[in-house]
Design a protein around this motif. Structure first.
Motif, PDB file in Angstrom:
ATOM      1  N   ASN A 172       0.809  -1.218   0.000  1.00 48.10           N
ATOM      2  CA  ASN A 172       0.000   0.000   0.000  1.00 48.10           C
ATOM      3  C   ASN A 172       0.843   1.270   0.000  1.00 48.10           C
ATOM      4  N   ARG A 173       2.156   1.106  -0.071  1.00 45.55           N
ATOM      5  CA  ARG A 173       3.108   2.211  -0.228  1.00 45.55           C
ATOM      6  C   ARG A 173       2.937   3.294   0.841  1.00 45.55           C
ATOM      7  N   ASP A 174       2.810   2.848   2.075  1.00 44.38           N
ATOM      8  CA  ASP A 174       2.709   3.814   3.171  1.00 44.38           C
ATOM      9  C   ASP A 174       4.006   3.925   3.959  1.00 44.38           C
ATOM     10  N   GLY A 175       5.074   3.267   3.459  1.00 52.44           N
ATOM     11  CA  GLY A 175       6.373   3.332   4.127  1.00 52.44           C
ATOM     12  C   GLY A 175       6.491   2.451   5.347  1.00 52.44           C
ATOM     13  N   LYS A 176       5.513   1.549   5.557  1.00 55.04           N
ATOM     14  CA  LYS A 176       5.517   0.658   6.706  1.00 55.04           C
ATOM     15  C   LYS A 176       5.360  -0.784   6.239  1.00 55.04           C
ATOM     16  N   PHE A 177       5.763  -1.711   7.095  1.00 56.27           N
ATOM     17  CA  PHE A 177       5.561  -3.136   6.840  1.00 56.27           C
ATOM     18  C   PHE A 177       4.685  -3.666   7.967  1.00 56.27           C
ATOM     19  N   ASP A 178       3.410  -3.863   7.671  1.00 48.39           N
ATOM     20  CA  ASP A 178       2.476  -4.282   8.718  1.00 48.39           C
ATOM     21  C   ASP A 178       1.484  -5.293   8.162  1.00 48.39           C
ATOM     22  N   GLU A 179       0.418  -5.573   8.923  1.00 46.62           N
ATOM     23  CA  GLU A 179      -0.561  -6.593   8.546  1.00 46.62           C
ATOM     24  C   GLU A 179      -1.345  -6.234   7.299  1.00 46.62           C
ATOM     25  N   LYS A 180      -1.265  -4.996   6.864  1.00 38.64           N
ATOM     26  CA  LYS A 180      -1.974  -4.589   5.649  1.00 38.64           C
ATOM     27  C   LYS A 180      -1.195  -4.953   4.386  1.00 38.64           C
ATOM     28  N   ASP A 181       0.062  -5.312   4.544  1.00 41.44           N
ATOM     29  CA  ASP A 181       0.923  -5.597   3.396  1.00 41.44           C
ATOM     30  C   ASP A 181       0.955  -7.087   3.074  1.00 41.44           C
ATOM     31  N   VAL A 182       1.390  -7.402   1.877  1.00 39.13           N
ATOM     32  CA  VAL A 182       1.366  -8.766   1.348  1.00 39.13           C
ATOM     33  C   VAL A 182       2.643  -9.515   1.705  1.00 39.13           C
ATOM     34  N   ASN A 183       2.484 -10.724   2.248  1.00 35.46           N
ATOM     35  CA  ASN A 183       3.620 -11.613   2.489  1.00 35.46           C
ATOM     36  C   ASN A 183       3.937 -12.412   1.230  1.00 35.46           C
ATOM     37  N   LYS A 184       5.227 -12.683   1.025  1.00 35.42           N
ATOM     38  CA  LYS A 184       5.669 -13.521  -0.079  1.00 35.42           C
ATOM     39  C   LYS A 184       6.670 -14.542   0.445  1.00 35.42           C
ATOM     40  N   VAL A 185       6.730 -15.695  -0.224  1.00 33.97           N
ATOM     41  CA  VAL A 185       7.653 -16.765   0.159  1.00 33.97           C
ATOM     42  C   VAL A 185       8.519 -17.111  -1.051  1.00 33.97           C
ATOM     43  N   TYR A 186       9.811 -17.306  -0.817  1.00 34.41           N
ATOM     44  CA  TYR A 186      10.753 -17.606  -1.899  1.00 34.41           C
ATOM     45  C   TYR A 186      11.671 -18.760  -1.507  1.00 34.41           C
ATOM     46  N   VAL A 187      12.217 -19.416  -2.532  1.00 40.63           N
ATOM     47  CA  VAL A 187      13.299 -20.389  -2.359  1.00 40.63           C
ATOM     48  C   VAL A 187      14.452 -19.944  -3.250  1.00 40.63           C
TER      49      VAL A 187
END
Length: 207
Positions: A172-187
């Protein structure tokens, strides 16, 4: 009693005096420049290498302990390689004894914090973290986690020689990393140096 003579400075004279004082101050500052401080050593088991943590002396004097680099020392040859993260990243944590093989050597994991993320030029809990990897001799430094994504957690899988990690994108480009943002998983496969996004899919229906 006559007052002491006082000659007003002409603009050009004043400018030359200011330039002289500025140059003198710069020279004095240069003479007092801090040297890097090597104050911690870690042995890399089953290798010839020892790693020294490099701290900024100016930050240590302020009690901040800013780690600015790693010095990889070959105790057999005496040669060394200095590794620093690209600006604006600063070393936040290291994992020096991980299993696996990266470019035919032991991997070293470095967590870097982006000091410029919240524009205060210092590393704090709100700044973006990124995952870096290098070899046990300080070669092949590269950023593994995608740019602009905050590292949440990571694990090395010895059997498959792979790094699995979770990030959070500032969706959401609010400069924060919180529950509103999307998690991603990588290998990240260390042998092929290939990054693969994990398809988390939808929850399976209960039978």
């Amino acid at each position: 009693m006559k007052p002491p003579l006082c000659f007003p400075l002409r603009p050009l004279t004043a400018l030359l005096l200011l330039a002289f004082l500025w140059a003198a101050a710069g020279k004095a500052q240069g003479q007092g420049k801090y040297s890097p401080q090597y104050n911690q050593l870690t042995v890399l088991d089953s290798t010839d290498m020892v790693v020294a943590s490099i701290y900024s002396a100016s930050k240590i004097s302020l009690g901040l302990g800013e780690e600015v680099g790693l010095l990889f020392i070959n105790t057999r040859t005496g040669q060394s390689v200095r590794v620093e993260l690209p600006p604006p990243f600063q070393i936040d944590a290291t994992a020096l004894k991980e299993s696996g093989r990266y470019r035919k050597e032991r991997p070293v994991i470095i967590i870097g914090g982006d000091k410029a993320w919240n524009q205060n030029d210092k590393l704090d809990s709100n700044d973006l973290r990124a995952l870096f990897i290098t070899t046990s001799t300080g070669q092949g430094l590269q950023q593994v986690s995608p740019k602009g994504e905050h590292l949440v957690h990571w694990k090395m899988q010895k059997t498959t020689n792979a790094l699995t990690f979770i990030t959070k994108a500032d969706s959401n480009r609010d400069g924060k990393f919180d529950e509103k943002d999307v998690n991603k998983v990588y290998v990240f496969h260390l042998t092929e140096e290939k990054l693969t996004p994990v398809n988390t899919g939808d929850p399976q229906a209960t039978r």
